[in-house]
Design an enzyme around this catalytic site. Sequence first.
Site, PDB file in Angstrom:
ATOM      1  N   HIS A  22      57.926  59.753 102.319  1.00 23.10           N
ATOM      2  CA  HIS A  22      57.957  61.308 102.345  1.00 23.10           C
ATOM      3  C   HIS A  22      59.005  62.114 103.009  1.00 23.10           C
ATOM      4  O   HIS A  22      59.409  61.332 104.078  1.00 23.10           O
ATOM      5  CB  HIS A  22      56.584  61.937 102.502  1.00 23.10           C
ATOM      6  CG  HIS A  22      56.281  63.385 102.132  1.00 23.10           C
ATOM      7  ND1 HIS A  22      56.731  64.339 102.748  1.00 23.10           N
ATOM      8  CD2 HIS A  22      55.758  63.627 100.937  1.00 23.10           C
ATOM      9  CE1 HIS A  22      56.552  65.364 101.950  1.00 23.10           C
ATOM     10  NE2 HIS A  22      55.708  65.261 100.901  1.00 23.10           N
ATOM     11  N   ASP A  39      50.816  61.014  96.007  1.00 22.77           N
ATOM     12  CA  ASP A  39      50.676  60.717  94.312  1.00 22.77           C
ATOM     13  C   ASP A  39      50.081  59.258  94.258  1.00 22.77           C
ATOM     14  O   ASP A  39      50.125  58.592  93.365  1.00 22.77           O
ATOM     15  CB  ASP A  39      52.304  60.520  93.858  1.00 22.77           C
ATOM     16  CG  ASP A  39      52.713  61.779  93.658  1.00 22.77           C
ATOM     17  OD1 ASP A  39      53.632  62.580  94.201  1.00 22.77           O
ATOM     18  OD2 ASP A  39      52.130  62.677  93.082  1.00 22.77           O
TER      19      ASP A  39
HETATM   20  C1  SDX Z   1      56.127  64.405  96.357  1.00 20.90           C
HETATM   21  O1  SDX Z   1      58.524  67.321  99.515  1.00 20.90           O
HETATM   22  C2  SDX Z   1      57.294  67.354  99.140  1.00 20.90           C
HETATM   23  O2  SDX Z   1      56.382  67.962  99.947  1.00 20.90           O
HETATM   24  C3  SDX Z   1      56.983  66.576  97.838  1.00 20.90           C
HETATM   25  C4  SDX Z   1      55.322  66.579  97.664  1.00 20.90           C
HETATM   26  C5  SDX Z   1      54.952  67.653  97.349  1.00 20.90           C
HETATM   27  O3  SDX Z   1      53.639  68.103  97.719  1.00 20.90           O
HETATM   28  O4  SDX Z   1      55.502  68.781  96.900  1.00 20.90           O
HETATM   29  O5  SDX Z   1      54.619  66.155  98.820  1.00 20.90           O
HETATM   30  C6  SDX Z   1      55.265  65.579  96.423  1.00 20.90           C
HETATM   31  O6  SDX Z   1      57.145  64.497  95.571  1.00 20.90           O
HETATM   32  C7  SDX Z   1      55.769  63.242  96.941  1.00 20.90           C
HETATM   33  C8  SDX Z   1      56.858  62.100  97.035  1.00 20.90           C
HETATM   34  C9  SDX Z   1      56.668  61.325  95.570  1.00 20.90           C
HETATM   35  N1  SDX Z   1      57.636  60.318  95.443  1.00 20.90           N
HETATM   36  C10 SDX Z   1      57.430  59.181  95.506  1.00 20.90           C
HETATM   37  O7  SDX Z   1      56.373  58.592  95.876  1.00 20.90           O
HETATM   38  C11 SDX Z   1      58.651  58.367  94.988  1.00 20.90           C
HETATM   39  C12 SDX Z   1      58.933  57.056  96.240  1.00 20.90           C
HETATM   40  N2  SDX Z   1      59.199  57.595  97.310  1.00 20.90           N
HETATM   41  C13 SDX Z   1      60.648  57.631  97.562  1.00 20.90           C
HETATM   42  O8  SDX Z   1      61.712  57.573  96.652  1.00 20.90           O
HETATM   43  C14 SDX Z   1      61.206  58.589  98.875  1.00 20.90           C
HETATM   44  O9  SDX Z   1      60.424  58.125  99.828  1.00 20.90           O
HETATM   45  C15 SDX Z   1      60.997  60.195  98.905  1.00 20.90           C
HETATM   46  C16 SDX Z   1      61.808  60.639  97.765  1.00 20.90           C
HETATM   47  C17 SDX Z   1      59.780  60.631  98.653  1.00 20.90           C
HETATM   48  C18 SDX Z   1      61.728  60.603 100.033  1.00 20.90           C
HETATM   49  O10 SDX Z   1      62.884  60.333 100.074  1.00 20.90           O
HETATM   50  P1  SDX Z   1      63.806  60.382 101.365  1.00 20.90           P
HETATM   51  O11 SDX Z   1      63.317  61.518 102.479  1.00 20.90           O
HETATM   52  O12 SDX Z   1      65.225  60.982 100.841  1.00 20.90           O
HETATM   53  O13 SDX Z   1      63.940  59.102 102.156  1.00 20.90           O
HETATM   54  P2  SDX Z   1      65.104  57.888 101.562  1.00 20.90           P
HETATM   55  O14 SDX Z   1      64.968  57.677 100.198  1.00 20.90           O
HETATM   56  O15 SDX Z   1      66.311  58.131 102.301  1.00 20.90           O
HETATM   57  O16 SDX Z   1      64.317  56.649 102.277  1.00 20.90           O
HETATM   58  C19 SDX Z   1      64.741  56.133 103.729  1.00 20.90           C
HETATM   59  C20 SDX Z   1      64.682  54.874 103.702  1.00 20.90           C
HETATM   60  C21 SDX Z   1      65.403  54.259 102.829  1.00 20.90           C
HETATM   61  O17 SDX Z   1      65.815  52.736 103.326  1.00 20.90           O
HETATM   62  P3  SDX Z   1      67.178  52.540 104.293  1.00 20.90           P
HETATM   63  O18 SDX Z   1      68.265  53.360 103.560  1.00 20.90           O
HETATM   64  O19 SDX Z   1      66.566  53.373 105.493  1.00 20.90           O
HETATM   65  O20 SDX Z   1      67.232  51.136 104.217  1.00 20.90           O
HETATM   66  O21 SDX Z   1      62.916  54.464 103.300  1.00 20.90           O
HETATM   67  C22 SDX Z   1      63.445  53.808 102.109  1.00 20.90           C
HETATM   68  C23 SDX Z   1      64.748  54.162 101.374  1.00 20.90           C
HETATM   69  O22 SDX Z   1      65.240  52.887 100.470  1.00 20.90           O
HETATM   70  N3  SDX Z   1      62.295  53.961 101.164  1.00 20.90           N
HETATM   71  C24 SDX Z   1      61.656  53.142 100.373  1.00 20.90           C
HETATM   72  C25 SDX Z   1      60.467  54.040  99.706  1.00 20.90           C
HETATM   73  N4  SDX Z   1      60.825  55.410 100.022  1.00 20.90           N
HETATM   74  C26 SDX Z   1      61.960  55.351 101.010  1.00 20.90           C
HETATM   75  N5  SDX Z   1      61.484  51.954  99.966  1.00 20.90           N
HETATM   76  C27 SDX Z   1      60.705  51.452  99.146  1.00 20.90           C
HETATM   77  N6  SDX Z   1      59.969  52.267  98.601  1.00 20.90           N
HETATM   78  C28 SDX Z   1      59.701  53.635  98.867  1.00 20.90           C
HETATM   79  N7  SDX Z   1      58.637  54.330  98.176  1.00 20.90           N
END
Ligand code: SDX
Length: 432
Positions: free
Chosen positions: A310, A367
């Site tokens: 998140h 989710d």
């Molecule tokens: C919702 O914003 C809100 O409030 C949203 C929400 C709401 O109520 O409105 O809470 C609802 O959208 C929840 C999120 C649902 N999405 C997912 O579950 C999809 C999977 N999660 C991600 O793709 C990710 O965690 C996000 C999109 C939720 C957040 O992305 P960020 O903040 O841009 O973080 P990032 O992609 O930069 O990740 C940081 C690191 C990265 O690795 P490094 O570059 O440091 O090596 O963490 C890794 C990412 O690769 N990472 C994951 C991951 N989420 C982040 N690796 C594997 N699996 C994951 N799920």
Amino acid sequence: MTNETAPKTARLSLGDQEIELPVMVGAEGEMAIDIRKLRAQTGAVTFDPGLGNTGACTSNITFLDGEKGILRHAGYPIEELANQSSFLEVMWLLLHQELPLKTELDSFTHDITHHTMMHEDLKRLFASLPKAGHPMAVCAAAVGALSTFYQKEGPKTPEQNWIDAIRLLAKMPTIAAYCYKHSIGQPLMYPRNDLSYAANLLYMMFGTPCEAYEPNPVTARALDLLLILHADHEQNCSTSTVRTVGSSGANLFSSVSAGISALWGPLHGGANQAVIEMLMSIRDGERSAREFMELAKQKDSGVRLMGFGHRVYKNYDPRAKILKSACDDVLGQLGKRDPLLDIAQELEQIALEDSYFVERKLYPNVDFYSGIIYKALGIPTDMFTVFFAIGRMPGWISQWLEFQADPDKRITRPRQIYTGATPRSYQKVEGR
Ligand code: SDX
């Protein structure tokens, strides 16, 4: 941090310039550097792709503390609202930032109940779209089309915006159920004024004209809880989209239609559908949970642990905690078991013990467990994000209304850093 203890200004040294920028302090002690005069004073802008470090507005509606895993609506903890309130009461709380008096709640319930029907001409929109069309696309189209039935030249008054808000809150379940009924070739069910909001949605989804259908009260209460937990979440992607579209002067229906489209993305609300598909792929033997988790840690694998991570929560999403416990309750009360819940809990256990997830502070979000309950309620997988949208509707609307009431509101128009070609002269195609 308080107004008394926080620094009054932040000092910025830029080349031979030294400027002081005001510091703002929020009601919960969060600090912000006010850069509204930065470009005028220095010629420079800030750079923050994804806006993870940038406050776009002040708001009285919802407060998140990502480090502590706190979510409160106008000061009320989500745990108390989930256990003691109702979705209609939370709607009122978000719209007014106060819990309703009994008389207010009764009158609000009456208004919502008596605006659930849709104009008969709008029903033809559903019939004109392919049955296999994703329901989020159909919902975005239908909500946008609502503006054609309530259009008015020029900006609407607060009273006109309020009645539009009532219409949207009331009609969204009808739109959602119509999407589903159209996709399965069944007759659309008219809403019933004798049912609660959640029970009415279940009735329109699963009732048929052929026989009486009374929604299960356990199912209706579980759905009401799901709607409460999705109601608002400050400036997430879809809510900031609704604010941005509204900032141009576009009407409420068009702004929310854009929010529905933003929510559909798998990184946002579309994740609840992706989580179930992920759990099913493991259940059906595509790969084991451990093999999946190893892939999820590899950037180029194209595999993500959906429902985890998140932008704000660097701790357990408080909604996920409530949903995890509700999974056992709802499945138990409905006498159901679901192997997907066991797989979800196995994935969570692996993640909580794996340094990749621990170092990145990746925890279950809203989710991760919601789909298990939607599935137990009989909601089809491709409708999960539509149900997220029904829950988020009061959040989108309250944030949109708050923007419209802001005396300092301005159209949203971020700047950029240009990195393209520098000036050059045009050459005719023959000479290229
Ligand atoms: C919702 O914003 C809100 O409030 C949203 C929400 C709401 O109520 O409105 O809470 C609802 O959208 C929840 C999120 C649902 N999405 C997912 O579950 C999809 C999977 N999660 C991600 O793709 C990710 O965690 C996000 C999109 C939720 C957040 O992305 P960020 O903040 O841009 O973080 P990032 O992609 O930069 O990740 C940081 C690191 C990265 O690795 P490094 O570059 O440091 O090596 O963490 C890794 C990412 O690769 N990472 C994951 C991951 N989420 C982040 N690796 C594997 N699996 C994951 N799920």
